[in-house]
Motif scaffolding. Structure first.
Motif, PDB file in Angstrom:
ATOM      1  N   SER A  37     -80.323  54.363   7.264  1.00  0.00           N
ATOM      2  CA  SER A  37     -79.471  53.623   8.203  1.00  0.00           C
ATOM      3  C   SER A  37     -79.209  52.185   7.816  1.00  0.00           C
ATOM      4  O   SER A  37     -79.219  51.287   8.650  1.00  0.00           O
ATOM      5  CB  SER A  37     -80.104  53.638   9.612  1.00  0.00           C
ATOM      6  N   LEU A  38     -79.011  51.951   6.536  1.00  0.00           N
ATOM      7  CA  LEU A  38     -78.667  50.597   6.132  1.00  0.00           C
ATOM      8  C   LEU A  38     -77.208  50.316   6.409  1.00  0.00           C
ATOM      9  O   LEU A  38     -76.376  51.201   6.361  1.00  0.00           O
ATOM     10  CB  LEU A  38     -78.941  50.412   4.625  1.00  0.00           C
TER      11      LEU A  38
ATOM     12  N   GLY B 204     -76.643  48.062  -3.555  1.00  0.00           N
ATOM     13  CA  GLY B 204     -76.275  49.344  -4.163  1.00  0.00           C
ATOM     14  C   GLY B 204     -75.590  50.312  -3.206  1.00  0.00           C
ATOM     15  O   GLY B 204     -75.259  51.421  -3.584  1.00  0.00           O
ATOM     16  N   HIS B 205     -75.404  49.928  -1.959  1.00  0.00           N
ATOM     17  CA  HIS B 205     -74.779  50.843  -1.011  1.00  0.00           C
ATOM     18  C   HIS B 205     -73.588  50.173  -0.330  1.00  0.00           C
ATOM     19  O   HIS B 205     -73.746  49.582   0.742  1.00  0.00           O
ATOM     20  CB  HIS B 205     -75.797  51.262   0.059  1.00  0.00           C
ATOM     21  N   PRO B 206     -72.403  50.300  -0.953  1.00  0.00           N
ATOM     22  CA  PRO B 206     -71.230  49.605  -0.396  1.00  0.00           C
ATOM     23  C   PRO B 206     -70.907  50.030   1.032  1.00  0.00           C
ATOM     24  O   PRO B 206     -70.342  49.278   1.797  1.00  0.00           O
ATOM     25  CB  PRO B 206     -70.092  50.013  -1.336  1.00  0.00           C
ATOM     26  N   LEU B 207     -71.240  51.252   1.354  1.00  0.00           N
ATOM     27  CA  LEU B 207     -70.948  51.688   2.713  1.00  0.00           C
ATOM     28  C   LEU B 207     -72.221  51.943   3.515  1.00  0.00           C
ATOM     29  O   LEU B 207     -72.207  52.580   4.545  1.00  0.00           O
ATOM     30  CB  LEU B 207     -70.096  52.971   2.692  1.00  0.00           C
ATOM     31  N   GLY B 208     -73.309  51.469   3.006  1.00  0.00           N
ATOM     32  CA  GLY B 208     -74.555  51.679   3.717  1.00  0.00           C
ATOM     33  C   GLY B 208     -75.118  53.072   3.475  1.00  0.00           C
ATOM     34  O   GLY B 208     -74.651  53.821   2.626  1.00  0.00           O
ATOM     35  N   THR B 209     -76.126  53.420   4.269  1.00  0.00           N
ATOM     36  CA  THR B 209     -76.742  54.739   4.134  1.00  0.00           C
ATOM     37  C   THR B 209     -76.768  55.429   5.490  1.00  0.00           C
ATOM     38  O   THR B 209     -76.653  54.786   6.528  1.00  0.00           O
ATOM     39  CB  THR B 209     -78.193  54.634   3.623  1.00  0.00           C
TER      40      THR B 209
ATOM     41  N   PHE C 282     -73.792  53.772  16.037  1.00  0.00           N
ATOM     42  CA  PHE C 282     -73.573  52.340  16.221  1.00  0.00           C
ATOM     43  C   PHE C 282     -74.482  51.489  15.342  1.00  0.00           C
ATOM     44  O   PHE C 282     -74.332  50.290  15.272  1.00  0.00           O
ATOM     45  CB  PHE C 282     -73.744  51.975  17.701  1.00  0.00           C
ATOM     46  N   THR C 283     -75.409  52.145  14.666  1.00  0.00           N
ATOM     47  CA  THR C 283     -76.260  51.397  13.746  1.00  0.00           C
ATOM     48  C   THR C 283     -75.525  51.175  12.435  1.00  0.00           C
ATOM     49  O   THR C 283     -75.440  50.068  11.923  1.00  0.00           O
ATOM     50  CB  THR C 283     -77.552  52.174  13.461  1.00  0.00           C
ATOM     51  N   ASN C 284     -75.032  52.258  11.864  1.00  0.00           N
ATOM     52  CA  ASN C 284     -74.168  52.131  10.699  1.00  0.00           C
ATOM     53  C   ASN C 284     -72.893  52.935  10.949  1.00  0.00           C
ATOM     54  O   ASN C 284     -72.797  54.100  10.575  1.00  0.00           O
ATOM     55  CB  ASN C 284     -74.865  52.654   9.433  1.00  0.00           C
TER      56      ASN C 284
END
Lengths: 520, 316, 283
Positions: C54-55, C61-66, C246-248
């Protein structure tokens, strides 16, 4: 005072000029006819004068309607004040020119209400409207009860009368009638044209009559304009133009127009019977279309089947061709029994040339492929395609083209080539020239005549047009309401009709066709 | 005319019959032991198995079972939900069905009221900026899955700009309406886009026809012409109603889940997840019946609109 | 038919429309590239890392998060392209093939066959496709391709109807009767003469069906029918990602936006092809 005066009308579509600058004028109570074949620009002229050109088509020039002057191009607002009150347009096809979901009365009513709105008068009340609608219907010789009926419940002739009544509802000074009778039967055509003539004189209308048919012009229009390829090639008093044409195109048109003067035919000795049909019965949805029909066709003759639409002539032809299975009856061909339907038939017996050049050829096939396939069924190689095309007077180069890029006449020629590829004994022409321009029609009829001699064909020729029949047929069978009422050599049947229906048919054909007494 | 109506009615009854047979046979065709499935999450005991067999008449022949099931259904008894252990019809009637119906109706009304006029307008003003813009907006509504549109709206208008509630159905009529607005908008986008396109196409075709030309030729203009064309265009528009309706129903079910609305959609999703066969049967039957009724209504409207069909064959 | 049909209005493609078509073609091309790449990305995409769960977008390294399982959203979304496109294409093609087969036979031969086909399609058409798929797919289970096969069956009645109507319209035409006069076989006439004239309808509808199938298939996987939980599939991702909606938001928005873009592009192309082919037919 002239009801309509047009100066310098030019009609263009993109970079193409459809109508070169043209002038014309009509006095109140008189009729001017514009005659031309397809592509002549006559319809575009009519539409331009009413401000109803299709999208992408533009016109310039001046239109004078009584005291009003409209310079084209004009906005819809200007035109909406003119149309209905000053000028009205009547279309060709009565089967599509009325809204299918409104009663005839309400469509007439709508025209009346529009007139009220235009003139700033208060809306006439419902009772008044009903009375007015009834009066208009009577004016066109229709029963006022028609008001409650829907267009699809009426015949073509009646629908056209309703359309006329609606067009005249606002009492315009000028009426443009664009081919008003082309889609109607011969007997009905005369009635509708007479009605227009009567209305013209009763109301003092200026009538602009557009047609491809020179025959209807006689006795109905005082002046005529002949158009070709967007230009006026001849104009003047009708009698003068018809009897002493000056321009070569007019002369050609007149020569090609079929008349009832049947060509002198040496009495053909009756050949042996090629086709015999007896006791043919056919019903569609409970309606008897063919009633115990019997017909003989002899070898190497052209037998015409003539009648109005609904007479059963097409159905009989289709039964003979095997495209329709009769409910009862038997047929023999060349002595042997001919099965009903297509099963058991051979292509070399009978072939058909159909009416509509736009759908008679497969749009997805090239000309060459269509003809080659027909040859193949007869075991003839594709190398014979050019020869076959040449026989119908087509450039063999056309083999690579699709029907979309051919003219109506060319398409019919391909259709004839396709029909002749299996070398049939009998060729059925089902209204094969009815959809063609007069000059093209003449060429195709002559081609058929030549081919018949060349290939020893027998022809069954279906038509509603007695004049065309007179030109090509040895014998004629007249059909009415599913029955053959009279048969005999063409000249005899036309000159001395035995049955009352035939007499009626001949009479209206005579009224339509050109009198040739005065031609030099 | 009565004959035509009768024909339609027979057709619909036939369709409903087949659907009922299919729905009925579903559990019997499903993989796995039927009794186990019907027991669901409860503990499996021989007594329970006997009870289930008796309750569902599983020892009777199939046609008899079908007849029992059908007659029960027609009386309103749709069996017992395996998951919830409550009568199916009770679950559906209590807020579930009404909520879904309310949502679908709201979306439909919004779509019709906004998009049919837009379609007419687009047909009249072809090639203008408004036509292009509205067809572009309609493109998204038409192409994208309803649940993605719902998501996008949810984020835009309930999360980033918190105008509308994010989930639930609220209490009291006005509150419920407030909760349903956003989902209805999402649905209306899809349905409305279809309606707009159908209307636009139909109107263009009618405006190009001969009878409109003839009417203009005798002096009708402006609103009278539009009215004339619209009355004729109504026929293809209503005929497409079936397609629109299917879209609406499918969309409602999915959109409900995005907004966590306690309607048929949620019920259906749970039923699928828990293999709650009686519930599935019940929901399917109810929806199929609703569609059949609405299709019949659409047919009636069509018959009323087109006089040619009413009076049989045309004389030429 | 008046002579004014001689004037065929040339429909010029406006600049705005042309732009839309070009953009759509580019989008479809990119999608195809992603489809081809998908199989190779599967392993990397599905690699879970609980520590990075939930990044937000932009984290290293995660342009769109996880997502909630720590998988990179961007990679997962690209890897999901295959399941979003391939199934629908197969469905559209399969449905149309059935449509051509039954629609042509039914429309040309008429009689009992037509009556039977007509009844069956009536019944199948009475059900909303999505609903039927939910119920049947839900009860019988089955994976991605089982659902796809089911959709072929549910989609084909519409195609059968369309082709049947077109064939019925062509069958009475003189060129068909001329073929009958030549005693050509029925099969030859149906598939060699009539079908080529229905070609534009076939192509246009197939393209539009790809779009519809995308909508239906993604809706189904969103609802849990078809693909396994945790698969690289846009619909599935949306439903899986709802818990961290709503977190990512990217975990849900990325696949959702891609669905919207892909379906719009297909529809634009389908319309464009339809207009072009219809214009050719009328010329």
């Amino acid at each position: 005072m002239s009801a309509l005066e047009v100066e310098g009308i030019t009609v263009t579509h993109g970079s193409r000029t459809l109508v070169e600058p043209l002038d014309l004028g009509i006095e109140a109570g008189r009729c001017l006819a514009i005659i031309g074949e397809s592509g002549s620009g006559k319809s575009m002229t009519a539409r331009a004068v009413a401000g109803l050109l299709p999208r992408g088509v533009h016109a310039t020039g001046t239109v004078r309607l009584g005291p009003h002057v409209v310079s084209l191009p004009a906005s819809e607002r200007v035109w909406s004040r003119m149309r209905g009150d000053r000028i009205a347009l009547l279309l060709q096809d009565p089967f599509t020119s009325l809204s299918p979901v409104h009663t005839c009365g309400s469509q007439l009513s709508a025209a009346l209400l529009a007139a009220d709105k235009r003139r700033g008068r208060s809306r006439r009340r419902a009772a008044q409207r009903r009375a007015d609608v009834a009066a208009r219907l009577e004016e066109v010789h229709l029963d006022p009860r028609v008001a409650a009926q829907y267009p699809h419940q009426l015949s073509g002739g009646m629908r056209q009368r309703v359309a006329i009544a609606a067009a005249l509802a606002a009492d315009p000074d000028v009426l443009i009638a664009d081919e008003p009778t082309t889609a109607l039967d011969a007997t009905v055509q005369a009635d509708v044209l007479d009605l227009l003539t009567a209305l013209r004189s009763e109301r003092g209308l200026g009538l602009l009559l557009i047609s491809h048919d020179l025959g209807i012009v006689q006795g109905r229009a005082q002046d005529v304009i002949v158009m070709q390829h967007g230009t006026v090639v001849e104009r003047g008093d009708t009698s003068r133009v018809l009897h002493h044409p000056e321009h070569p195109y007019t002369r050609r048109l007149l020569a090609a127009s079929p008349t009832l003067a049947a060509a002198d035919r040496a009495d053909q000795p009756a050949g042996e019977t090629l086709l015999r049909a007896e006791g043919i019965e056919k019903s569609f949805d409970g309606r008897r279309v063919l009633r115990d029909v019997r017909v003989d066709l002899h070898a190497r003759e052209t037998l015409a089947l003539v009648g109005a639409s609904g007479s059963g002539k097409s159905t009989l032809a289709r039964v003979i061709a095997g495209l329709e299975v009769p409910d009862a009856g038997a047929m023999t061909f060349d002595g042997a029994s001919l099965p009903a339907g297509r099963a058991g038939r051979i292509p070399s017996q009978i072939q058909v040339v159909f009416q509509d050049p736009n759908s008679t050829l497969n749009p997805a096939f090239t000309v060459g492929r269509t003809v080659a396939e027909a040859l193949r069924t007869a075991g003839r190689p594709a190398s014979e395609v050019p020869g076959l095309l040449a026989m119908v007077e087509l450039d063999p180069e056309l083999a690579g083209r699709r029907p979309a890029s051919l003219s109506g006449g060319q398409r019919q020629r391909v259709a004839i080539a396709r029909a002749l590829a299996p070398q049939p004994r009998l060729l059925i022409c089902d209204e094969s020239v009815s959809a063609l321009d007069v000059s093209v029609q003449d060429q195709i009829l002559q081609l058929l005549g030549r081919l018949k001699e060349q290939l020893h064909l027998s022809i069954l020729f279906i038509s509603h047009d007695l004049a065309v029949v007179a030109q090509i047929a040895d014998r004629v069978a007249v059909m009415h309401d599913g029955v053959i009422v009279e048969t005999g050599p063409t000249a005899i049947v036309i000159d001395t009709p035995q049955s009352p229906y035939t007499a009626e048919l001949v009479a209206s054909a005579r009224a339509q066709s050109l009198t040739t007494e005065e031609s030099a | 005319m009565a004959w035509l109506l009768g024909q339609r009615l027979v057709g619909i009854v036939l369709v409903l019959f087949v659907i009922s047979v299919l729905t009925f046979s579903l559990p019997h065709l499903a993989p796995g032991d039927l009794v186990r499935t019907l027991i669901g999450n409860r503990q499996v005991t021989p007594q329970l198995q006997e009870q289930i067999r008796a309750q569902y008449h599983l020892d009777d022949s199939l046609p008899v079972q079908y007849w029992d099931w059908l007659t029960n259904a027609l009386h309103g008894d749709l069996g017992t939900s395996v998951q919830l252990q409550q009568p199916v019809s009770a679950v559906l009637a209590d807020r579930r069905l009404p909520l879904t119906v309310a949502l679908a109706l709201l979306a439909f009304v919004v779509a019709v009221v906004t998009c049919i006029p837009l379609g007419v307008f687009a047909a009249l003003r072809q090639r203008t900026a408004l036509d292009t813009v509205s067809t572009t907006v309609a493109l998204v509504g038409l192409s994208a899955p309803p649940f993605t549109i719902a998501l996008a709206l949810l984020y835009a208008l309930a999360y980033y700009v918190p105008i509308f509630p994010v989930y639930g159905s609220g209490h009291g009529a006005l509150d419920v309406l407030y909760h349903l607005l956003l989902p209805a908008a999402a649905l209306a986008a899809g349905v409305g886009a279809m309606l707009m396109r159908i209307t636009r196409t139909a109107m263009i075709r009618e405006l190009d026809s001969d009878y409109v030309l003839a009417a203009r030729g005798r002096g009708l203009s402006g609103r009278a012409v539009i009215g004339l064309a619209l009355r004729n265009a109504a026929i293809p528009i209503v005929t497409s109603a079936g397609l629109v309706l299917t879209f609406l129903i499918s969309g409602t079910i999915v959109v409900e889940t995005i907004f966590s609305l306690p309607g048929l959609g949620q019920v259906l999703q749970n039923a699928v997840q828990y293999k709650d066969l009686p519930m599935l049967q019940g929901v399917t039957l109810v929806i199929a019946a609703a569609i059949a009724v609405i299709a019949m209504v659409a047919d009636l409207i069509y018959l009323g609109l087109d006089p040619r069909v009413r009076s049989g064959r045309a004389r030429s | 038919m008046t002579a004014t049909t001689v004037v065929i209005e040339s429909v010029g493609i406006q600049p705005r429309r042309r732009l839309a078509v070009i953009v759509s073609i580019v989008i479809v091309a990119l999608l195809v590239v992603a489809v081809v790449a998908s199989p190779f990305l599967q392993d990397a995409a599905l690699h879970q890392d609980i520590l990075s769960a939930s990044l937000s977008p932009g984290a290293e390294g995660h342009p769109l998060g996880t997502d909630q399982l720590g998988r990179d959203v961007l990679l997962l979304t690209i890897a999901g392209t295959a399941s979003a496109i391939v199934g629908p294409v197969v469905i559209a093609v399969g449905s149309m093939l059935l449509g051509i087969l039954f629609g042509t036979l039914s429309g040309y031969r008429g009689g009992l066959l037509d009556g039977t086909v007509g009844r069956v399609t009536d019944i199948l058409l009475a059900l909303p496709v999505l609903l039927a798929a939910i119920v049947i797919g839900g009860v019988f289970g089955g994976g991605y391709w089982s659902v796809a096969a089911l959709l072929v069956v549910l989609f084909c009645p519409t195609d059968i109807r369309i082709i049947r109507s077109a064939v019925i319209e062509q069958a009475p035409r003189p060129y068909v009767e001329a073929a009958q006069m030549l005693s050509l076989s029925r099969r030859r006439i149906m598939f060699g003469h009539i079908l080529p004239n229905v070609r534009s309808l076939v192509i246009t509808n197939m393209l539009l069906n790809v779009g519809f199938a995308m909508v239906t298939l993604s809706s189904l996987s969103y609802l849990g029918v078809g693909v396994r939980p945790g698969s690289a599939d846009w619909g599935r991702q949306i439903s899986d990602g709802r818990e961290i909606m709503f977190t990512n938001p990217a975990a849900v928005l990325a696949p959702a936006l891609l669905l919207i873009i892909a379906t719009c592009a297909i529809t634009v192309l389908g319309d464009w092809v339809g207009d072009r082919l219809a214009g050719d037919d009328e010329a």
